[in-house]
Write an enzyme that holds these catalytic residues in place. Structure first.
Site, short mmCIF file in Angstrom:
data_model
loop_
_atom_site.label_atom_id
_atom_site.label_comp_id
_atom_site.label_asym_id
_atom_site.label_seq_id
_atom_site.Cartn_x
_atom_site.Cartn_y
_atom_site.Cartn_z
CD GLN A 210 -2.71 -1.02 2.65
OE1 GLN A 210 -2.93 -1.91 3.14
NE2 GLN A 210 -3.31 0.02 2.81
CG PHE A 241 -8.59 -5.44 3.95
CD1 PHE A 241 -9.80 -4.72 3.72
CD2 PHE A 241 -8.34 -6.62 3.30
CE1 PHE A 241 -10.49 -5.24 2.70
CE2 PHE A 241 -9.27 -6.92 2.18
CZ PHE A 241 -10.37 -6.22 2.01
CD GLU A 245 -0.44 2.85 6.65
OE1 GLU A 245 -1.39 2.65 6.86
OE2 GLU A 245 0.30 3.73 6.89
NE ARG A 323 -6.90 7.50 11.61
CZ ARG A 323 -7.62 8.61 11.24
NH1 ARG A 323 -8.92 8.62 11.59
NH2 ARG A 323 -7.13 9.40 10.24
NE ARG A 355 -12.50 -1.18 5.09
CZ ARG A 355 -13.22 -1.85 3.96
NH1 ARG A 355 -13.22 -3.06 4.17
NH2 ARG A 355 -13.86 -1.16 3.21
CG PHE A 357 -4.48 3.71 11.34
CD1 PHE A 357 -3.77 2.97 10.75
CD2 PHE A 357 -3.90 4.81 12.30
CE1 PHE A 357 -2.28 3.05 10.67
CE2 PHE A 357 -2.52 5.11 12.06
CZ PHE A 357 -1.78 4.27 11.34
CB THR A 455 -3.11 11.91 13.11
OG1 THR A 455 -2.59 10.71 13.01
CG2 THR A 455 -4.58 11.44 13.09
CB ALA A 524 -5.58 7.95 6.50
CD GLU A 726 -9.08 3.90 7.63
OE1 GLU A 726 -9.00 5.12 7.29
OE2 GLU A 726 -8.26 3.46 8.21
N1 MTE Z 1 -11.53 -2.18 0.15
C1 MTE Z 1 -11.00 -3.24 -0.43
N2 MTE Z 1 -11.80 -3.98 -1.63
N3 MTE Z 1 -9.73 -3.88 -0.22
C2 MTE Z 1 -8.93 -3.27 0.60
O1 MTE Z 1 -7.88 -3.69 0.88
N4 MTE Z 1 -8.94 -1.54 2.27
C3 MTE Z 1 -9.44 -0.49 3.15
C4 MTE Z 1 -10.32 0.50 2.25
N5 MTE Z 1 -11.30 -0.47 1.40
C5 MTE Z 1 -9.51 -2.01 1.43
C6 MTE Z 1 -10.84 -1.43 0.99
C7 MTE Z 1 -8.49 0.61 3.89
S1 MTE Z 1 -8.03 0.20 5.27
C8 MTE Z 1 -8.42 1.62 3.44
S2 MTE Z 1 -7.38 2.87 4.36
C9 MTE Z 1 -8.99 2.20 2.21
O2 MTE Z 1 -9.63 1.16 1.54
C10 MTE Z 1 -7.74 2.73 1.28
O3 MTE Z 1 -8.28 3.24 0.11
P1 MTE Z 1 -9.08 4.70 -0.29
O4 MTE Z 1 -8.27 5.51 0.64
O5 MTE Z 1 -8.67 4.79 -1.76
O6 MTE Z 1 -10.33 4.35 0.16
N1 HPA Z 2 -4.41 5.98 9.05
C1 HPA Z 2 -3.64 5.20 8.32
N2 HPA Z 2 -2.54 4.85 8.08
C2 HPA Z 2 -1.73 5.64 8.56
C3 HPA Z 2 -2.18 6.84 9.42
C4 HPA Z 2 -3.60 7.10 9.75
O1 HPA Z 2 -4.16 7.94 10.15
N3 HPA Z 2 -1.14 7.56 9.85
C5 HPA Z 2 0.12 6.91 9.50
N4 HPA Z 2 -0.22 5.83 8.68
MO1 MOS Z 3 -6.27 1.61 5.91
S1 MOS Z 3 -5.96 0.83 7.83
O1 MOS Z 3 -5.65 3.28 6.51
O2 MOS Z 3 -4.62 1.15 5.15
#
Ligand code: MTE
Ligand code: HPA
Ligand code: MOS
Length: 783
Positions: A210, A241, A245, A323, A355, A357, A455, A524, A726
């Site tokens: 990620q 998810f 990261e 968080r 997800r 966090f 954050t 995030a 999230e």
């Molecule tokens: N949706 C799918 N299908 N697969 C994933 O791994 N990760 C989640 C969410 N939705 C995820 C998902 C998480 S933890 C985050 S932070 C966001 O997607 C990241 O993508 P975005 O910032 O583009 O929404």
């Molecule tokens: N969310 C998800 N990932 C992160 C964050 C957060 O707030 N800060 C640093 N990594």
């Molecule tokens: Mo989502 S836990 O911020 O990758």
């Protein structure tokens, strides 16, 4: 000149129900994941050798049997690392690639075997003979606190008002504690990296990450080369998810290390059991709380400590536990409040982003306090929620001193209450429970407010690269990664909308550190907020040049040049987009741009616990009804209704998918997904045989999911949308609380069941037994 009739709309612009750009490939097996990339001749495979102790000195390692194993080419240990043996994302130097001298958790990587096949490497790795000297270990949060184990990072304190005065004024005080379990990401595609060596110091790494930029820097650090020698590519992940990261870095580092050493392509992919044992998960928490309130149930003061099992290193535990505190208030105003985090070191795998966090754990703690207040004053928890919502004079300040300015929870709750017919159904649930002694039902309606932005302020930036080719096709690249959430589709929709061309003219290419540098993790929930804006910026730069060109060439005012569906209108002329681009190229107009965006308005001072960490909030609510078999503790979700706020949706179809998926994942976390470590500190739930994620058959029998289509982000986000990844995860809390109500029914709803999460059938059954016993005793005492 080619004069075209305008069509009224492009296909696949913003706010449209466009399908996921790879949806058809996901279901037909043609989407390329890293393990599908054709392997160059001579590709080697790496496998990690994992510690069999939770905490021990390594006295000696005998690799003879490993080396002699069939297909083995070599073994990598810390001695083979030309750069630093460290991939700590917190820059604490506490995350070695390979353990040296001692191991700090069961499953910690100590070495890697490189062999001609993955199977050969895997079989060889377990043949190692390690002599350990055991050290005392601690795996549990409370044990760690009792043993005075260190914190992995400075704790955070959020404080506002006068906590002593608040409790002094409160007519009622309840104290309690709660355990909240962790969660494995269970992405379908496990961790994987594939490295191809280049000339000199160069290496190309395909990584299921990620955070390609961090993976790039980690690989460079380990190899001891500058970042410009390392290119990290990722077309898509089969789910992340949060689990990719930081946790992808070790696989990338090992693959790159081996690729350079053996001058071969090298792939590293753990099997599911090792992926679950050796990579971090959601933090489990222990919450200690005290809440003061009046006879109506209005909260006066909250004091809580959120202790987390962080594992052996800091990783992201600092921001995760921060968080948790940021979301412990959820939608509620606490007049006097003190929230403290306790990020405890343990001899377990280093826990990481997942997800929400830390937010979900904080919110579950906050909702447990609401439940306690409701039981104490004998009211429907929903009434207590509404009584304590942010809103009204002097009631909008969060514990971190950010003012809630965009509060729409009142309307969300009101609409959901009506559409789910909550009041009537609660009555009939209570009536049902009076009549039925084996099956008991529960219903709960719970809100969500989730702050959007990293954050860590510097993470709130993004870049994008847009090229327009002379045939009018468009190449789009941005710093965000695709993990199934639909980011590539949404950002392409933004670019289609900017140029007013059909979506199929745009190709989003694999995320790569060579095209857009210094990117943030796609995390995030901010992927589309950040990258959508950066891509819009790139498109706007190109458009501005095109407009200038057209105005000069056609001798019209710039205001008379407009991008209309698949055409460009210049004064009275209309040109097909491709034709116009050819002319612009002929006039030597630059048809490429790098875009950039940084989130405005946010700031955060951690040491003072004050600031505006979040650009805005996303809201939602869910109402779940469950049935519980009180003889076995087994349950099912009979119905769930959801109303969720995504502002003006960039793509309602994708957003609905995110809301549904997040709810089910949140429900799984709070119900059946249980991580269990044995006395040796070994994770015993490391495969689907012992770790129960929700199946399609576990979904609510009736599942009504809607987006709040009237919501518009009051902040200037991309097309006024809101982040969706999230926030809906925490809609799963309604299931936990509905189970709680069903259990409480066996004691006339007088005693809060206080079921720890996950509320597995076993825990539900135990709660019911205890409540029945308490009710009998109460009856005896009264009689
Ligand atoms: N949706 C799918 N299908 N697969 C994933 O791994 N990760 C989640 C969410 N939705 C995820 C998902 C998480 S933890 C985050 S932070 C966001 O997607 C990241 O993508 P975005 O910032 O583009 O929404
Ligand atoms: N969310 C998800 N990932 C992160 C964050 C957060 O707030 N800060 C640093 N990594
Ligand atoms: Mo989502 S836990 O911020 O990758």
């Amino acid at each position: 000149m080619n004069v075209m009739q305008p069509i009224d709309r492009i296909r696949g612009g913003v706010h449209e129900n466009e399908r996921h750009e790879s949806g058809h490939k996901h279901v037909s097996g043609t989407a390329e994941y890293i393990d599908d990339i054709p392997e160059p001749a001579g590709t080697l495979h790496g496998y990690l050798g994992l510690s069999q102790r939770a905490h021990a000195d390594i006295l000696s390692i005998d690799f003879d049997a490993v080396s002699a194993s069939e297909g083995v080419i070599g073994i990598l240990t810390a001695d083979d690392i030309p750069g630093e043996n460290d991939i700590s994302p917190a820059h604490k130097h506490d995350d070695p690639v390979f353990a040296t001298g001692k191991v700090e958790f069961y499953g910690q990587p100590m070495f890697a075997v490189i062999a001609t096949s993955r199977e050969a490497a895997r079989r060889a790795a377990v043949k190692v003979e390690v002599e350990y000297r055991d050290l005392p270990h601690v795996t549990d949060v409370l044990e760690a606190a009792a043993a005075n184990y260190p914190l992995v990072i400075d704790p955070l304190k959020l404080e506002r008002g006068d906590i002593e005065a608040g409790f002094a004024k409160a007519k009622n005080i309840v104290e309690g504690e709660m355990r909240i379990g962790g969660q494995d990401h269970f992405y379908l595609e496990s961790q994987i990296s594939f490295a191809i060596p280049g000339e000199d110091d160069e290496v190309l790494v395909y990584s299921s990450t990620q955070h390609p930029s961090e993976t790039q820097h980690m690989v460079a650090t380990v190899l001891g080369v500058p970042s410009n020698a390392v290119t990290v590519n990722v077309r898509r992940m089969g789910g992340g998810f949060g689990g990719k990261e930081t946790q992808a870095n070790i696989f990338a580092a090992v693959a790159a290390l081996a690729a350079k050493k053996y001058r071969c392509a090298v792939k590293v992919r753990p099997d599911r059991d090792d992926d679950m044992s050796a990579t971090g998960k959601r933090h489990d928490f222990h919450v200690d709380y005290k809440v003061g309130f009046d006879d109506e149930g209005r909260i006066e003061a909250v004091d809580a400590v959120f202790a987390a099992r962080c594992g052996f290193s800091a990783d992201l535990s600092g921001p995760v536990t921060d968080r948790a505190l940021f979301h412990a208030d959820n939608c509620y105003f606490y007049p006097n409040v003190r929230l403290r985090s306790k990020p405890l070191k343990t001899n377990t795998v280093s826990n990481t982003a997942f997800r929400g966090f830390g937010g979900p754990q904080g919110m579950v703690g906050g909702e447990r306090m609401i439940e306690d207040v409701a039981y104490a004053v004998g009211k429907d928890p929903l009434e207590i929620r509404k009584l304590n919502f942010y809103g009204g004079e002097g009631r909008n300040l969060t514990p971190y001193h950010q003012t809630v300015e965009d509060n729409i929870i009142g309307r969300i709750i009101e609409e959901l209450e009506t559409s789910a017919d909550y009041a009537a159904r609660r009555k009939s649930v209570i009536a049902f429970n009076r009549e039925n002694h084996i099956i008991k039902r529960g219903i709960a309606l719970t809100p969500v407010k989730f702050g959007i932005s990293f954050t860590k302020t510097e993470y709130n930036q993004a870049g994008a690269l847009v090229h327009v080719y002379t045939d009018g096709s468009i190449h789009l690249n941005h710093g965000g990664t695709e993990m199934g959430q639909g980011l590539y589709t949404k950002v392409a929709q933004v670019v289609a909308d900017e140029f007013q061309v059909d979506l199929d003219r745009i190709k989003v290419t694999a995320t790569t550190t060579g095209k857009v540098p210094n990117t943030s993790a796609t995390a995030a929930s901010s992927g589309s907020d950040l990258n959508g804006m950066a891509a819009a910026d790139a498109a706007q730069q190109i458009k501005a040049r095109l407009v200038r060109f057209a105005a000069e060439r056609w001798k019209v005012a710039e205001a008379d040049v407009a991008f209309e569906p698949n055409t460009v209108r210049i004064g009275a002329d209309r040109l097909a987009f491709g034709e116009f681009i050819k002319l612009a190229y002929g006039a030597r107009i630059q048809l490429s741009a790098a875009g950039f965006y940084k989130t405005p308005k946010i700031h955060w001072n951690r040491s003072e616990g004050r600031g505006r960490p979040f650009f805005y909030y996303a809201y939602g609510a869910s109402c779940s009804e469950v049935s519980v078999d009180t003889l076995t503790g087994e349950y099912q979700v009979d119905r769930t209704d959801i109303l969720h706020d995504v502002g003006r949706s960039l793509n309602p179809a994708l957003d609905l998918g995110q809301v549904e998926g997040a709810f089910v994942q949140g429900m799984g976390w709070l119900t059946t997904e249980e991580l269990w470590w044995d006395a040796k500190g070994r994770l015993r739930t490391h495969a689907p045989s012992t770790y129960k994620i929700p199946l399609a058959s576990d979904r609510p029998r009736v599942f009504n999911v809607r987006l709040a289509d009237w919501s518009v982000n009051r902040e200037e986000t991309i097309r006024r949308s809101k982040a969706v990844g999230e926030p809906p995860f925490m809609l799963g809390i309604s299931v936990l609380e509905a189970l709680s109500m069903a259990a409480a029914s066996v004691a006339e709803y007088r005693i809060p069941p206080r079921i720890d999460a996950p509320a597995t059938p076993e825990r539900v059954l135990m709660a019911i037994e205890q409540l029945r016993a308490a009710a009998r005793q109460g009856a005896v005492a009264q009689g």
